[in-house]
Design a protein around this motif. Structure first.
Motif, PDB file in Angstrom:
ATOM      1  N   LEU A  23      30.869  39.899  43.932  1.00 19.71           N
ATOM      2  CA  LEU A  23      31.915  40.914  43.759  1.00 19.71           C
ATOM      3  C   LEU A  23      33.301  40.272  43.808  1.00 19.71           C
ATOM      4  CD1 LEU A  23      32.871  43.845  43.473  1.00 19.71           C
ATOM      5  CD2 LEU A  23      32.659  44.057  45.974  1.00 19.71           C
ATOM      6  N   ARG A  24      33.526  39.387  44.766  1.00 26.10           N
ATOM      7  CA  ARG A  24      34.821  38.707  44.845  1.00 26.10           C
ATOM      8  C   ARG A  24      35.104  37.921  43.563  1.00 26.10           C
ATOM      9  NH1 ARG A  24      34.606  36.312  50.991  1.00 26.10           N
ATOM     10  NH2 ARG A  24      35.025  34.399  49.834  1.00 26.10           N
ATOM     11  N   SER A  25      34.117  37.211  43.064  1.00 27.17           N
ATOM     12  CA  SER A  25      34.294  36.424  41.845  1.00 27.17           C
ATOM     13  C   SER A  25      34.542  37.326  40.639  1.00 27.17           C
ATOM     14  CB  SER A  25      33.059  35.551  41.614  1.00 27.17           C
ATOM     15  OG  SER A  25      33.195  34.816  40.433  1.00 27.17           O
ATOM     16  N   GLU A  26      33.793  38.423  40.555  1.00 20.61           N
ATOM     17  CA  GLU A  26      33.934  39.369  39.439  1.00 20.61           C
ATOM     18  C   GLU A  26      35.359  39.897  39.340  1.00 20.61           C
ATOM     19  OE1 GLU A  26      32.421  43.855  39.268  1.00 20.61           O
ATOM     20  OE2 GLU A  26      30.776  42.417  39.097  1.00 20.61           O
ATOM     21  N   VAL A  27      35.966  40.203  40.486  1.00 17.86           N
ATOM     22  CA  VAL A  27      37.310  40.787  40.476  1.00 17.86           C
ATOM     23  C   VAL A  27      38.389  39.715  40.487  1.00 17.86           C
ATOM     24  CG1 VAL A  27      38.933  42.242  41.754  1.00 17.86           C
ATOM     25  CG2 VAL A  27      36.536  42.949  41.503  1.00 17.86           C
ATOM     26  N   PHE A  28      38.347  38.800  41.448  1.00 21.33           N
ATOM     27  CA  PHE A  28      39.458  37.860  41.627  1.00 21.33           C
ATOM     28  C   PHE A  28      39.484  36.741  40.591  1.00 21.33           C
ATOM     29  CE2 PHE A  28      38.910  39.289  46.195  1.00 21.33           C
ATOM     30  CZ  PHE A  28      39.956  40.192  46.146  1.00 21.33           C
ATOM     31  N   VAL A  29      38.344  36.332  40.083  1.00 22.45           N
ATOM     32  CA  VAL A  29      38.312  35.238  39.112  1.00 22.45           C
ATOM     33  C   VAL A  29      38.244  35.779  37.683  1.00 22.45           C
ATOM     34  CG1 VAL A  29      37.068  33.178  38.328  1.00 22.45           C
ATOM     35  CG2 VAL A  29      37.243  33.674  40.787  1.00 22.45           C
ATOM     36  N   VAL A  30      37.264  36.639  37.404  1.00 19.53           N
ATOM     37  CA  VAL A  30      37.045  37.102  36.035  1.00 19.53           C
ATOM     38  C   VAL A  30      38.059  38.184  35.643  1.00 19.53           C
ATOM     39  CG1 VAL A  30      35.399  38.135  34.427  1.00 19.53           C
ATOM     40  CG2 VAL A  30      34.605  36.480  36.136  1.00 19.53           C
ATOM     41  N   GLU A  31      38.087  39.306  36.391  1.00 20.59           N
ATOM     42  CA  GLU A  31      38.970  40.420  36.024  1.00 20.59           C
ATOM     43  C   GLU A  31      40.444  40.004  36.051  1.00 20.59           C
ATOM     44  OE1 GLU A  31      40.370  44.688  37.860  1.00 20.59           O
ATOM     45  OE2 GLU A  31      38.302  44.080  38.242  1.00 20.59           O
ATOM     46  N   GLN A  32      40.838  39.263  37.091  1.00 17.64           N
ATOM     47  CA  GLN A  32      42.244  38.880  37.210  1.00 17.64           C
ATOM     48  C   GLN A  32      42.546  37.564  36.492  1.00 17.64           C
ATOM     49  OE1 GLN A  32      43.293  39.100  41.393  1.00 17.64           O
ATOM     50  NE2 GLN A  32      43.260  41.318  41.339  1.00 17.64           N
ATOM     51  N   ASN A  33      41.545  36.993  35.847  1.00 18.09           N
ATOM     52  CA  ASN A  33      41.714  35.772  35.073  1.00 18.09           C
ATOM     53  C   ASN A  33      42.447  34.700  35.875  1.00 18.09           C
ATOM     54  OD1 ASN A  33      41.385  34.172  32.811  1.00 18.09           O
ATOM     55  ND2 ASN A  33      43.343  34.792  31.930  1.00 18.09           N
ATOM     56  N   CYS A  34      41.923  34.446  37.082  1.00 19.32           N
ATOM     57  CA  CYS A  34      42.577  33.523  38.007  1.00 19.32           C
ATOM     58  C   CYS A  34      41.561  32.491  38.504  1.00 19.32           C
ATOM     59  CB  CYS A  34      43.148  34.308  39.190  1.00 19.32           C
ATOM     60  SG  CYS A  34      43.995  33.278  40.385  1.00 19.32           S
ATOM     61  N   VAL A  35      41.806  31.258  38.139  1.00 17.83           N
ATOM     62  CA  VAL A  35      40.935  30.191  38.617  1.00 17.83           C
ATOM     63  C   VAL A  35      41.465  29.737  39.973  1.00 17.83           C
ATOM     64  CG1 VAL A  35      40.089  27.865  38.172  1.00 17.83           C
ATOM     65  CG2 VAL A  35      40.411  29.464  36.275  1.00 17.83           C
ATOM     66  N   TYR A  36      40.650  29.954  41.006  1.00 14.50           N
ATOM     67  CA  TYR A  36      41.044  29.516  42.344  1.00 14.50           C
ATOM     68  C   TYR A  36      39.789  29.283  43.168  1.00 14.50           C
ATOM     69  CZ  TYR A  36      39.952  33.844  44.832  1.00 14.50           C
ATOM     70  OH  TYR A  36      39.295  34.889  45.417  1.00 14.50           O
ATOM     71  N   GLN A  37      39.951  28.626  44.301  1.00 16.75           N
ATOM     72  CA  GLN A  37      38.825  28.285  45.168  1.00 16.75           C
ATOM     73  C   GLN A  37      38.562  29.423  46.145  1.00 16.75           C
ATOM     74  OE1 GLN A  37      36.915  25.361  44.903  1.00 16.75           O
ATOM     75  NE2 GLN A  37      35.612  26.584  46.220  1.00 16.75           N
ATOM     76  N   ASP A  38      37.689  30.352  45.769  1.00 16.15           N
ATOM     77  CA  ASP A  38      37.364  31.496  46.626  1.00 16.15           C
ATOM     78  C   ASP A  38      36.600  31.062  47.869  1.00 16.15           C
ATOM     79  OD1 ASP A  38      37.009  34.204  47.476  1.00 16.15           O
ATOM     80  OD2 ASP A  38      35.016  34.187  46.583  1.00 16.15           O
ATOM     81  N   ILE A  39      35.664  30.166  47.703  1.00 16.76           N
ATOM     82  CA  ILE A  39      34.868  29.695  48.839  1.00 16.76           C
ATOM     83  C   ILE A  39      35.697  28.631  49.545  1.00 16.76           C
ATOM     84  CG2 ILE A  39      32.699  28.620  49.537  1.00 16.76           C
ATOM     85  CD1 ILE A  39      31.467  29.934  47.018  1.00 16.76           C
ATOM     86  N   ASP A  40      36.330  29.054  50.660  1.00 19.33           N
ATOM     87  CA  ASP A  40      37.379  28.259  51.302  1.00 19.33           C
ATOM     88  C   ASP A  40      37.069  27.859  52.744  1.00 19.33           C
ATOM     89  OD1 ASP A  40      37.532  30.722  52.516  1.00 19.33           O
ATOM     90  OD2 ASP A  40      39.583  31.146  51.898  1.00 19.33           O
ATOM     91  N   PHE A  41      35.847  28.003  53.177  1.00 21.24           N
ATOM     92  CA  PHE A  41      35.415  27.684  54.534  1.00 21.24           C
ATOM     93  C   PHE A  41      36.066  28.566  55.592  1.00 21.24           C
ATOM     94  CE2 PHE A  41      34.412  23.837  52.157  1.00 21.24           C
ATOM     95  CZ  PHE A  41      33.081  23.688  52.489  1.00 21.24           C
ATOM     96  N   LYS A  42      36.658  29.699  55.176  1.00 11.18           N
ATOM     97  CA  LYS A  42      37.203  30.655  56.140  1.00 11.18           C
ATOM     98  C   LYS A  42      36.222  31.801  56.406  1.00 11.18           C
ATOM     99  CE  LYS A  42      42.066  29.704  55.465  1.00 11.18           C
ATOM    100  NZ  LYS A  42      42.411  28.976  54.264  1.00 11.18           N
ATOM    101  N   ASP A  43      35.239  31.968  55.531  1.00  7.63           N
ATOM    102  CA  ASP A  43      34.261  33.040  55.724  1.00  7.63           C
ATOM    103  C   ASP A  43      33.510  32.887  57.047  1.00  7.63           C
ATOM    104  OD1 ASP A  43      34.564  34.628  53.325  1.00  7.63           O
ATOM    105  OD2 ASP A  43      33.686  32.950  52.239  1.00  7.63           O
ATOM    106  N   GLN A  44      33.307  31.655  57.485  1.00  7.69           N
ATOM    107  CA  GLN A  44      32.568  31.413  58.721  1.00  7.69           C
ATOM    108  C   GLN A  44      33.308  31.953  59.946  1.00  7.69           C
ATOM    109  OE1 GLN A  44      32.975  29.353  56.170  1.00  7.69           O
ATOM    110  NE2 GLN A  44      31.255  27.959  55.934  1.00  7.69           N
ATOM    111  N   LYS A  45      34.638  32.006  59.901  1.00  8.67           N
ATOM    112  CA  LYS A  45      35.434  32.514  61.026  1.00  8.67           C
ATOM    113  C   LYS A  45      35.648  34.015  60.960  1.00  8.67           C
ATOM    114  CE  LYS A  45      38.274  28.524  62.200  1.00  8.67           C
ATOM    115  NZ  LYS A  45      39.648  28.067  62.417  1.00  8.67           N
ATOM    116  N   ALA A  46      35.452  34.611  59.796  1.00  6.59           N
ATOM    117  CA  ALA A  46      35.798  36.009  59.559  1.00  6.59           C
ATOM    118  C   ALA A  46      34.701  36.962  60.021  1.00  6.59           C
ATOM    119  CB  ALA A  46      36.051  36.231  58.069  1.00  6.59           C
TER     120      ALA A  46
END
Length: 148
Positions: A23-46
């Protein structure tokens, strides 16, 4: 109506992790046409705030205790599936995230990095702009604070 579940990283099933990253990739990368590093090693703390409708993830945020992302607690990766936005689930997932921060982190001061086009949405949730606009991954953002 959505059902909200709050889970630490190690409580997520493999399928839940896959679905929320999709879902994050579908919206933030594809829909918003933004290449960025979503998997940032912060999910483990969240803590992951997940909105389900008919057992499918349709809304999501991740929340952080003070000091784990910003000095204050924070909410990030706020996302609602495009085909579900007409139901205003963004308000449901954000309100659940605010309540979770108060419950799990014992604070009501929250900082977010908001996409500028969503300022009114966040204002409606009692977040207010601080500082100047800035570019993050090529998209205009602004810092916003919530204190209640």
């Amino acid at each position: 109506m959505i059902t909200i579940k709050i889970k630490a990283f190690n409580e997520l099933t493999t399928q839940e992790l896959y679905n929320l990253l999709q879902l994050r990739s579908e919206v933030f990368v594809v829909e918003q046409n933004c290449v960025y590093q979503d998997i940032d090693f912060k999910d483990q703390k969240a803590l992951h705030v997940i909105g389900y409708k008919n057992e499918k993830i349709v809304a999501y945020t991740r929340i952080f205790r003070p000091g784990d992302y910003f000095k204050l607690s924070s909410i990030g990766r706020v996302v609602v599936a495009k085909n579900q936005r007409q139901h205003k689930y963004g308000y449901d997932i954000m309100n659940a995230s605010i309540i979770a921060i108060k419950k799990y982190f014992n604070t009501s001061e929250i900082k977010i990095s908001a996409q500028c086009y969503l300022k009114k949405f966040y204002n409606n949730l009692e977040f207010f702009e601080v500082g100047e606009e800035y570019l993050e991954d090529g998209i205009p953002h602004i810092g916003m604070l919530y204190k209640k």
